[in-house]
Motif scaffolding. Structure first.
Motif, PDB file in Angstrom:
ATOM      1  N   SER A 224       0.850  -1.181   0.000  1.00 46.24           N
ATOM      2  CA  SER A 224       0.000   0.000   0.000  1.00 46.24           C
ATOM      3  C   SER A 224       0.890   1.237   0.000  1.00 46.24           C
TER       4      SER A 224
ATOM      5  N   ALA B 106      -1.934   2.088   7.114  1.00 43.86           N
ATOM      6  CA  ALA B 106      -3.256   2.086   7.733  1.00 43.86           C
ATOM      7  C   ALA B 106      -3.173   2.770   9.088  1.00 43.86           C
TER       8      ALA B 106
ATOM      9  N   PHE C 219      -5.905   0.826   3.618  1.00 42.24           N
ATOM     10  CA  PHE C 219      -4.874   0.908   2.587  1.00 42.24           C
ATOM     11  C   PHE C 219      -5.393   1.659   1.365  1.00 42.24           C
TER      12      PHE C 219
ATOM     13  N   ARG D  81       2.626  -2.374   5.444  1.00 45.82           N
ATOM     14  CA  ARG D  81       1.861  -1.976   4.259  1.00 45.82           C
ATOM     15  C   ARG D  81       1.256  -3.179   3.540  1.00 45.82           C
TER      16      ARG D  81
ATOM     17  N   PRO E 281      -2.907  -4.663   7.605  1.00 42.70           N
ATOM     18  CA  PRO E 281      -3.062  -3.533   8.525  1.00 42.70           C
ATOM     19  C   PRO E 281      -3.013  -3.970   9.996  1.00 42.70           C
TER      20      PRO E 281
END
Length: 292
Positions: free
Chosen positions: A15, A19, A184, A229, A232
């Motif tokens: 991501s 998060a 994300f 990433r 989360p």
């Protein structure tokens, strides 16, 4: 990042945003300069027994005679791979602390398997190891399971469905696959929803550890990096809250600066998971629940 591992996980991505960390998460302060030894003294490596469909474990154990609690380690690999050579440094540290540590492989989507096959492989491995308890110097009444990422998910699933397991260490595993990309970026959310994603091919969306929590659950240690990433941090924290609500013994830590194990975005982030503070926390948890 570990490019070799990434190359083996088709479609792997990070991501672009982290998060959010839910309120109330307890943080563990980690000095990454304090690293566990690469090859601790007093540990021997042995080939483990065969089990399931031709699978084998790798066993690390104290050199000294005696009977020791068994820790079953489940490697990560995105449900695509389950390499038993993973985390040998960390496993050796736990073995040196007085445990037989068996790294257990399991079938993945590469074999057309689903989570039910993976859990069957884990149970078969425990059967094989405990049936040869004298040979491997195992105290079969004291067993824990420990996993990272996909292995963390399976560790939680196994711990909540196999009464032989007294304790679970879940490092950055998912607990509710329907929300596995929550927080994300759009690309990660779209990838997780794609039926070709390994999580969906493995059937894991239909089998969530958080849905299996009940009275009598084993003790849990849950750990997650705040800059993960891939999965989360709310995934382990939500499981922690569910366990506490059911009256289980559960401890959860968020590690500032840490990423997703060997799939962290930088080599500096991976050093959190081989740090002395993290690994002594794991060892102390195992001591408390397998030696008392």
């Amino acid at each position: 990042m570990n490019l070799k591992i990434m190359s083996l996980l088709p479609g792997f991505r990070y991501s672009s945003v982290a998060a959010p960390i839910p309120a109330g998460a307890e943080r563990l302060a980690v000095d990454v300069a304090q690293q566990i030894p690469r090859r601790p003294a007093g540990v021997v490596r042995r080939r483990g027994p065969a089990y399931g469909a031709g699978l084998r474990s790798e066993v690390l154990m104290p050199a000294a005679e005696g009977r020791y609690p068994l820790v079953v380690y489940l490697p990560g690999g995105g449900f695509v791979r389950a390499p038993t050579a993973m985390a040998r440094r960390e496993r050796a540290f736990i073995a040196a602390a007085g445990y037989v540590v068996a790294s257990v492989g399991y079938r993945t989507v590469r074999e057309g398997a689903t989570y039910t096959d993976g859990l069957a492989d884990i149970r078969a491995a425990v059967d094989a190891l405990t049936s040869r308890a004298a040979e491997y110097r195992i105290d079969a009444d004291r067993i824990a399971v420990w996993g990272e990422s996909a292995g963390g998910y399976l560790a939680s699933m196994a711990g909540l469905t196999d009464s032989r397991l007294r304790a679970v260490v879940d490092q950055f595993g998912a607990s509710d696959l329907s929300r596995v990309a929550e927080g994300f970026d759009a690309g990660m959310r779209a990838a997780a929803a794609d039926p070709r994603h390994p999580i969906r091919r493995y059937g894991a969306v239909a089998a969530n550890p958080i849905d299996l929590v009940a009275t009598g659950a084993p003790a849990f240690l849950l750990m997650h990096g705040d800059d993960d990433r891939v999965i989360p941090p709310d995934q382990t924290l939500s499981l922690h809250h569910a366990l506490k609500a059911a009256g289980a013994d559960s401890t959860h830590y968020v590690i500032t600066g840490a990423g997703h194990g060997r799939l962290a975005r930088s080599s500096a982030q991976t050093r959190f998971w081989t740090s002395l503070p993290v690994m002594t926390t794991v060892a102390a948890f195992l001591d408390h629940h397998l030696r008392t």
